[in-house]
Design an enzyme around this catalytic site. Structure first.
Site, PDB file in Angstrom:
ATOM      1  N   LYS A   1       0.831  -1.205   0.000  1.00  0.00           N
ATOM      2  CA  LYS A   1       0.000   0.000   0.000  1.00  0.00           C
ATOM      3  C   LYS A   1       0.866   1.256   0.000  1.00  0.00           C
ATOM      4  O   LYS A   1       0.646   2.174  -0.800  1.00  0.00           O
ATOM      5  CB  LYS A   1      -0.909   0.012   1.228  1.00  0.00           C
TER       6      LYS A   1
ATOM      7  N   ASP B   1      -6.290   0.966   0.793  1.00  0.00           N
ATOM      8  CA  ASP B   1      -6.237   0.986   2.253  1.00  0.00           C
ATOM      9  C   ASP B   1      -7.602   0.587   2.797  1.00  0.00           C
ATOM     10  O   ASP B   1      -8.453   0.095   2.055  1.00  0.00           O
ATOM     11  CB  ASP B   1      -5.815   2.377   2.755  1.00  0.00           C
TER      12      ASP B   1
END
Length: 209
Positions: free
Chosen positions: A120, A138
């Site tokens: 991420k 996320d």
């Protein structure tokens, strides 16, 4: 959800927020990287509060190394997992100085080898700093995409793969920030605000309020 609806949703987000920005405050690529690492399990507001003071004293690999582990902890002690994050950042700075001339690598594999940097975080850096058409997933993106049925999946990796397929290239640079804003202020985890949602008519969430 079909692709026509997805494209309509993206056009609506673009219309209302053509240049979305993340809420983390930063003035350099390095400051962004540190802020994103600190943001894990913490709010952007908490991170900004700490980095506002930290970056006045140390805002590059060399100055943070000079600050030291104990010194760094004193600035970020109000952030969750600050002990682990402090260690990550100190080691990160050492690697950046000795291997990359204090520059952030553009390569995903090299980024993910840095302490505290997962997929991420790497996607956020590659997207924001290097303008790569990648989408970071996320908790907000994962929740909103599953809830609206924009892209469903039981894992972050499945959702990311679907988004890379569904989201038009022209929207990929901004997609993460659009959905984060939407998930943070409208399509929240508990307090869903369907009454002010700009994509209410296109969303396929069955329990709309």
């Amino acid at each position: 959800m079909n692709q026509i609806k997805r494209n309509e949703i993206l056009n609506i987000f673009h219309h209302y927020q053509p240049y979305p920005k993340m809420e983390l405050v930063f003035n350099s690529d390095f400051e962004l990287l540190v802020a994103v690492i600190l943001s894990a399990r913490s709010t952007d507001l908490q991170v900004n509060h700490c980095t506002k003071k930290l970056y006045k004293i140390a805002n590059n690999p060399k100055s943070i190394l000079e600050l030291g582990l104990v010194g760094l902890k004193s600035y970020i002690k109000n952030i969750g997992l600050f002990n682990k994050k402090s260690s990550y950042i100190i080691n990160l700075c050492d690697i950046l100085i000795n291997r990359y001339n204090s520059k952030i690598p553009k390569n995903r594999k090299l980024l993910e080898l840095l302490p505290g940097v997962g997929r991420k975080t790497a996607n956020i850096i590659l997207n924001t700093v290097f303008k790569k058409n990648l989408i970071a997933v996320d908790t907000h993106v994962f929740r909103v995409c599953n809830r609206t049925k924009f892209a469903t999946g039981k894992t972050v990796h499945i959702v990311e793969n679907k988004l890379n397929k569904y989201v038009l290239r022209s929207f990929k640079l901004n997609f993460h920030n659009w959905i984060v804003w939407h998930g943070r202020y409208v399509c929240q985890s508990r307090k869903i605000k369907c009454n002010i949602c700009i994509i209410n008519q296109l969303c396929e969430f069955k329990k709309k309020l």
